[in-house]
Design a protein around this motif. Structure first.
Motif, PDB file in Angstrom:
ATOM      1  N   GLY A 162      98.389  47.236 -12.404  1.00 30.74           N
ATOM      2  CA  GLY A 162      99.801  47.007 -12.075  1.00 30.74           C
ATOM      3  C   GLY A 162      99.969  47.035 -10.568  1.00 30.74           C
ATOM      4  O   GLY A 162      99.272  47.793  -9.884  1.00 30.74           O
ATOM      5  N   ALA A 163     100.867  46.192 -10.058  1.00 28.09           N
ATOM      6  CA  ALA A 163     101.069  46.118  -8.602  1.00 28.09           C
ATOM      7  C   ALA A 163     102.547  46.211  -8.261  1.00 28.09           C
ATOM      8  O   ALA A 163     103.406  45.789  -9.045  1.00 28.09           O
ATOM      9  N   VAL A 164     102.819  46.773  -7.087  1.00 20.73           N
ATOM     10  CA  VAL A 164     104.197  46.933  -6.614  1.00 20.73           C
ATOM     11  C   VAL A 164     104.224  46.599  -5.122  1.00 20.73           C
ATOM     12  O   VAL A 164     103.371  47.086  -4.372  1.00 20.73           O
ATOM     13  N   VAL A 165     105.183  45.764  -4.709  1.00 18.52           N
ATOM     14  CA  VAL A 165     105.366  45.506  -3.276  1.00 18.52           C
ATOM     15  C   VAL A 165     106.570  46.311  -2.803  1.00 18.52           C
ATOM     16  O   VAL A 165     107.662  46.212  -3.377  1.00 18.52           O
ATOM     17  N   CYS A 166     106.356  47.131  -1.780  1.00 19.63           N
ATOM     18  CA  CYS A 166     107.414  47.990  -1.242  1.00 19.63           C
ATOM     19  C   CYS A 166     107.812  47.519   0.159  1.00 19.63           C
ATOM     20  O   CYS A 166     106.947  47.131   0.950  1.00 19.63           O
ATOM     21  N   ALA A 167     109.121  47.579   0.426  1.00 21.20           N
ATOM     22  CA  ALA A 167     109.622  47.219   1.752  1.00 21.20           C
ATOM     23  C   ALA A 167     110.665  48.245   2.174  1.00 21.20           C
ATOM     24  O   ALA A 167     111.141  49.025   1.344  1.00 21.20           O
ATOM     25  N   ARG A 168     111.019  48.245   3.455  1.00 16.03           N
ATOM     26  CA  ARG A 168     112.077  49.155   3.917  1.00 16.03           C
ATOM     27  C   ARG A 168     113.415  48.643   3.375  1.00 16.03           C
ATOM     28  O   ARG A 168     113.685  47.435   3.446  1.00 16.03           O
ATOM     29  N   ALA A 169     114.237  49.508   2.837  1.00 17.43           N
ATOM     30  CA  ALA A 169     115.534  49.083   2.304  1.00 17.43           C
ATOM     31  C   ALA A 169     116.500  48.861   3.470  1.00 17.43           C
ATOM     32  O   ALA A 169     116.443  49.576   4.475  1.00 17.43           O
ATOM     33  N   GLY A 170     117.355  47.849   3.311  1.00 10.99           N
ATOM     34  CA  GLY A 170     118.353  47.571   4.343  1.00 10.99           C
ATOM     35  C   GLY A 170     119.535  48.533   4.234  1.00 10.99           C
ATOM     36  O   GLY A 170     119.672  49.241   3.228  1.00 10.99           O
ATOM     37  N   GLN A 171     120.390  48.539   5.261  1.00  9.92           N
ATOM     38  CA  GLN A 171     121.568  49.429   5.264  1.00  9.92           C
ATOM     39  C   GLN A 171     122.478  49.144   4.074  1.00  9.92           C
ATOM     40  O   GLN A 171     123.137  50.038   3.549  1.00  9.92           O
ATOM     41  N   GLU A 172     122.514  47.867   3.651  1.00 11.83           N
ATOM     42  CA  GLU A 172     123.405  47.465   2.553  1.00 11.83           C
ATOM     43  C   GLU A 172     122.832  47.828   1.181  1.00 11.83           C
ATOM     44  O   GLU A 172     123.535  47.762   0.175  1.00 11.83           O
ATOM     45  N   ASP A 173     121.541  48.239   1.144  1.00 14.72           N
ATOM     46  CA  ASP A 173     120.875  48.525  -0.135  1.00 14.72           C
ATOM     47  C   ASP A 173     121.139  49.946  -0.608  1.00 14.72           C
ATOM     48  O   ASP A 173     121.134  50.876   0.185  1.00 14.72           O
ATOM     49  N   ASP A 174     121.287  50.089  -1.944  1.00 14.94           N
ATOM     50  CA  ASP A 174     121.317  51.436  -2.528  1.00 14.94           C
ATOM     51  C   ASP A 174     119.897  51.952  -2.747  1.00 14.94           C
ATOM     52  O   ASP A 174     119.679  53.144  -2.910  1.00 14.94           O
TER      53      ASP A 174
END
Ligand code: UT7
Length: 334
Positions: A162-174
């Motif tokens: 299984g694979a997951v791509v993670c990124a920094r969440a933006g200010q507008e993201d919960d």
């Protein structure tokens, strides 16, 4: 709380499906015993494909779902306790296959807890503003470690990635990683062991090789004290999830899902009772996949997302436990 967002997931399962009836043709067991004691009906076993190949396939699907180009991947972490090589790392092979030339790459072995450890690590990397995308892949050919003459072990495990791509969440993201709770109990390592190569060189005096620390098998095949692992699993699964919930200041009832490492349906049920979770919060793919070690949680996550059962804003706890002994829980908003 760390601003992190899962932006894509993928998975890979070998075509070869081995049912409980098929298991009963190689060891003295029965579908009735396996399903009633574990909840497992079948498992996928490698049809010959190596761990690195499954990792690449899962990663490709995860990156496609994320809409991220390979050049944008800064870190590749492969969690595996069943690599094809000591060297190079599986992550470096994945890098070469994907062409993710700028990524730093390494493998992480925290056994079945590996994915949770990697998610915690990804969030820490993403605090560094020069890192934008972390690709985590959990890829396991557990069948390599299994003695198919040992009925107490061989019926339990399956292969997959299984694979997951993670990124920094933006200010507008919960989306965020709200809390993690990792731990290790190395003093109990003997309950789940697979041995690596022994020291052997031409200058070694007779009898100089130290005896095995754990009383494990002469070869690499797994030895396990099943009931000890069972008790450990129920305790740490429930307690670490409750600790993440307490750290984040939320109520367990607010969680849409709890994804435990898929080892035994009875472990998940007992832990759910201990933490007073509702049955519908607990995710299980154990019947179809068996125990795929560190791959089990991202395999569940990918299935939840692809089947449309997980919505942005949902709160999810994941919890791994396994050899080491290691354990870890993470609480996030998807
Ligand atoms: O990722 C973490 C990895 N490991 C785990 O999560 C494993 C955790 N432990 C478990 O899931 C359970 O302890 C097992 C499924 C491994 C075993 O279940 P159990 O209810 O603890 O069974 P047991 O070991 O107490 O064995 C009960 C009986 C024994 O026979 P006797 O001595 O009572 O005559 C075993 O020989 O069941 C027998 N047995 C089997 N019988 C049919 C063990 N395996 C099998 C089998 N088929 N496959």
């Amino acid at each position: 709380m760390q601003r992190m967002k899962i932006i894509g997931t993928g998975s890979y399962l070998p075509d070869l499906v081995v049912t409980n009836q098929m298991m009963a043709s190689v060891v003295e067991t029965s579908d009735e015993w396996i399903t009633s004691r574990t909840g497992i009906s079948q498992r996928h076993l490698s049809s010959g494909e190596p761990t690195w190949f499954m990792a690449v396939e899962a990663a490709r699907k995860g990156m496609e779902a994320a809409g991220v180009l390979t050049e944008a991947i800064d870190v590749i972490i492969v969690t595996t306790c069943t690599p094809d090589y000591y060297l190079p790392s599986t992550a470096c092979i994945v890098q070469a296959e994907l062409g993710a030339s700028k990524a730093i790459c390494f493998d992480l072995n925290a056994a079945c807890s590996g994915f949770v450890y990697a998610l915690d690590m990804a969030a820490r990397y993403l605090q560094d503003l020069s890192i934008e995308h972390v690709l985590i892949i959990a890829s396991e050919n557990v069948s390599k470690l299994v003695d198919y003459g040992d009925r107490s072990i061989c019926v339990l495990f399956g292969d997959g990635a299984g694979a997951v791509v993670c990124a920094r969440a933006g200010q507008e993201d919960d989306s965020a990683l709200l809390a993690t709770q990792l731990g290790s109990e190395g003093q109990n390592g003997q309950v789940l062991v697979s041995r690596a190569l022994k020291i052997s060189h031409p200058f070694l005096a007779d009898g100089a090789v130290w005896p095995d620390r754990f009383g494990s098998h002469e070869d690499h095949t797994l030895t396990m004290e099943g009931q000890e692992v069972f008790k450990f699993a129920v305790r740490v699964l429930a307690d670490s999830v409750l600790e993440t919930v307490a750290k984040a200041g939320v109520d367990l009832a607010q969680l849409r899902y709890i994804i435990p490492h898929q080892a035994n349906e009875r472990i998940s049920d007992a832990a759910a009772r201990r933490m007073k979770a509702e049955p519908e919060q607990i995710i299980s793919r154990i019947a179809d996949l068996g125990n795929t070690s560190s791959a089990s949680i991202p395999l569940c996550l990918d299935e939840l997302i692809r089947s449309g059962r997980l919505d942005r804003g949902d709160m999810v706890a994941i919890c791994g436990f396994g050899a080491g002994l290691t354990y870890g829980a993470a609480l996030f908003v998807y």
